[in-house]
Design an enzyme around this catalytic site. Structure first.
Site, short mmCIF file in Angstrom:
data_model
loop_
_atom_site.label_atom_id
_atom_site.label_comp_id
_atom_site.label_asym_id
_atom_site.label_seq_id
_atom_site.Cartn_x
_atom_site.Cartn_y
_atom_site.Cartn_z
N GLN A 1 -17.47 -11.13 59.38
CA GLN A 1 -18.45 -11.04 58.31
C GLN A 1 -18.58 -12.37 57.58
O GLN A 1 -19.68 -12.79 57.19
CB GLN A 1 -18.06 -9.94 57.33
CG GLN A 1 -19.20 -9.48 56.45
CD GLN A 1 -20.32 -8.84 57.25
OE1 GLN A 1 -20.10 -8.26 58.31
NE2 GLN A 1 -21.54 -8.94 56.76
N HIS B 1 -21.16 -15.22 58.62
CA HIS B 1 -22.59 -15.24 58.29
C HIS B 1 -22.96 -16.40 57.37
O HIS B 1 -24.00 -17.04 57.56
CB HIS B 1 -22.98 -13.93 57.59
CG HIS B 1 -23.32 -12.82 58.51
ND1 HIS B 1 -24.51 -12.76 59.20
CD2 HIS B 1 -22.63 -11.71 58.86
CE1 HIS B 1 -24.54 -11.66 59.94
NE2 HIS B 1 -23.41 -11.01 59.74
N GLU C 1 -22.24 -3.24 51.20
CA GLU C 1 -23.30 -3.23 52.22
C GLU C 1 -22.76 -2.57 53.50
O GLU C 1 -23.37 -1.68 54.07
CB GLU C 1 -23.74 -4.66 52.49
CG GLU C 1 -24.79 -4.79 53.59
CD GLU C 1 -25.04 -6.23 53.97
OE1 GLU C 1 -26.07 -6.49 54.63
OE2 GLU C 1 -24.21 -7.11 53.65
N HIS C 2 -21.63 -3.07 53.97
CA HIS C 2 -20.94 -2.50 55.13
C HIS C 2 -19.56 -2.02 54.68
O HIS C 2 -18.82 -2.78 54.06
CB HIS C 2 -20.73 -3.54 56.24
CG HIS C 2 -21.96 -4.30 56.63
ND1 HIS C 2 -22.27 -5.53 56.07
CD2 HIS C 2 -22.93 -4.01 57.52
CE1 HIS C 2 -23.40 -5.97 56.62
NE2 HIS C 2 -23.82 -5.07 57.48
N ASP D 1 -24.41 -4.33 63.70
CA ASP D 1 -25.30 -5.49 63.59
C ASP D 1 -26.29 -5.54 64.75
O ASP D 1 -27.41 -6.04 64.59
CB ASP D 1 -24.49 -6.78 63.57
CG ASP D 1 -23.87 -7.06 62.22
OD1 ASP D 1 -24.30 -6.44 61.22
OD2 ASP D 1 -22.96 -7.90 62.15
N HIS E 1 -57.87 17.29 28.17
CA HIS E 1 -57.23 17.84 29.37
C HIS E 1 -57.52 19.34 29.48
O HIS E 1 -57.89 19.84 30.55
CB HIS E 1 -55.72 17.62 29.33
CG HIS E 1 -55.28 16.24 29.69
ND1 HIS E 1 -55.73 15.12 29.04
CD2 HIS E 1 -54.42 15.80 30.66
CE1 HIS E 1 -55.16 14.04 29.57
NE2 HIS E 1 -54.37 14.43 30.56
#
Length: 434
Positions: free
Chosen positions: A262, A265, A331-332, A365, A424
């Protein structure tokens, strides 16, 4: 590398306080708005000429037309490594299979005899899909963005990805090949905030879109924030992140490899291990340096693992670990514990959960069939990852006949009176027979 936070032997604080104690990358979108705003405004006013000048200045590519020719897209597919093509085709098939089950169907509810409400699910007309091309050309992101849009029924799809100087000013060939495999022929060699501006305002041959999806850097995110409202966006994505909840049954080689992968990235990527096993934490710390040294992008990985966004959190037990990962809202999230599936089913906040030793984030991924465009920065507390639903809108059709309306006219009159909106009530009374 991977600083420790020891939460053992203490009562864990509330969710917000706990989240503030955990490692997290700081992304200051506001700090780049002053740069991004005039850039987007320039594209709005001057269109394609502004895009050309910005691209030349920022990317070192000066092209009269940023639309990618159809023959270049086909040439990229013809020239792709057969193994990469086979992998992309398998990825597309699996992502299609999973996302096909996300289709929504129209539902009609009969509220009363003669009165019904139908919820229709309609796709947005046109979308712009952004594919990053900075530190890594995310070929797989083409699949993750295009497939759910196609399954939703979006009729017009455009892709933008940064031009690459070493590829003649075109986007990465893998990105173009993936577009070709998916039948996307409208591709633009433009990146960064200017790509979002092109999608939002239109420029050159690119017409404005209704929705923009796809990850990007802080400048892309800032442009999405600026244009939100004019266009829909999927999210304001921050640096990628993984949290791993593990106990003493986890293989430290696997855990270390997943943290390193990870961190590959981006220097801002977050990698967090939450464990009740000090022995596992020690083993991971011993293994990480060797794994980092053995891989290609060791510098950026080291920066990410040394940063304040990464670390090891020690907890008393798995129950405490679950509280920590729910506060973090990764996220993960990987679960590498005894009875991993049972533990995973107790997770409340995560973009995607990877269960057990044989379901690493790398699988998701590329080829698990799940979507890898996921909420970051704790947004998994309130947001979902990209799906077919992201490209659909629910529209209510309200159908009442004369008698059904007459039956509730008194209720409308009472509620309109309570809100001091007499017109109304009058709109309903005008339809009543004397």
């Amino acid at each position: 590398m991977l600083a420790r936070i020891d939460l053992r032997g203490t009562a864990l604080p509330g969710v917000r306080e706990l989240a503030g104690l955990l490692p997290r990358a700081a992304t200051d979108i506001d700090s780049v708005l002053a740069t991004v705003r005039p850039l987007c405004e320039d594209v709005r006013v001057r269109g394609a000429q502004a895009v050309r000048e910005i691209t030349a200045r920022l990317d070192g590519v000066d092209a009269e037309d940023f639309a990618v020719p159809a023959d270049a897209i086909e040439a990229a597919l013809a020239g792709i490594d057969p193994a990469v093509r086979a992998a992309l085709e398998e990825s597309i098939a699996r992502v299609r299979k999973v996302h096909a089950d996300q289709r929504r169907t129209d539902v009609t509810t009969e509220v009363v005899p003669g009165g019904s409400v139908t919820e229709r699910w309609l796709p947005v007309r046109r979308v712009g899909l952004y594919v990053p091309g900075g530190l890594a050309p995310l070929v797989s992101s083409v699949v993750m963005n295009v497939v759910p849009a196609q399954i939703a029924g979006v009729e017009s799809i455009a892709v933008a990805s940064p031009p690459q100087r070493d590829h003649g000013g075109l986007p990465d060939p893998g990105v173009l090949a993936a577009c070709a495999l998916l039948g996307v022929r409208e591709v633009y060699a433009v990146g960064g905030a200017q790509a979002i501006a092109v999608f939002g305002y239109g420029a050159g041959s690119c017409e404005p879109v209704d929705l923009v999806t796809g990850p990007g850097n802080v400048y892309v995110t800032a442009a999405k924030r600026l244009l939100r409202g004019l266009i829909g966006i999927d999210s304001e994505a921050g640096p990628t992140e993984v949290a791993i909840l593990a106990d003493d049954t986890a293989d430290p080689v696997h855990v270390a490899a997943d943290l390193v992968s990870q961190a590959e990235h981006d220097p801002l990527a977050g990698a967090v291990l939450v464990t009740d096993s000090e022995a596992l934490a020690d083993a991971v710390l011993d293994l990480v340096p060797g794994q980092v040294a053995a891989t290609k992008h060791s510098d950026r990985i080291t920066t990410a693992l040394d940063g304040s966004q990464s670390g090891i959190v020690l907890v008393d037990d798995v129950d405490a670990g679950l509280r920590v990962v729910d506060a973090y809202a990764a996220e993960h999230l990987e679960i590498q514990t005894r009875d991993a599936r049972a533990v995973a089913l107790r997770v409340r906040n995560a973009g995607a959960v990877f269960v057990g030793a044989w379901s690493p984030v790398s699988l998701g991924d590329y080829i698990a069939g799940s979507n890898h465009v996921l909420p970051t920065g704790g947004c998994a507390r309130h947001s979902s990852g990209l799906s077919v639903q992201s490209f659909l809108r629910g529209i209510h059709l309200v159908e009442y006949d004369e008698q059904a309306l007459a039956d509730v006219a008194g209720h409308v009159d009472a509620l309109a009176g309570a809100e001091d909106l007499p017109a109304h009530a009058a709109a309903v009374r005008a339809r009543q027979r004397p």
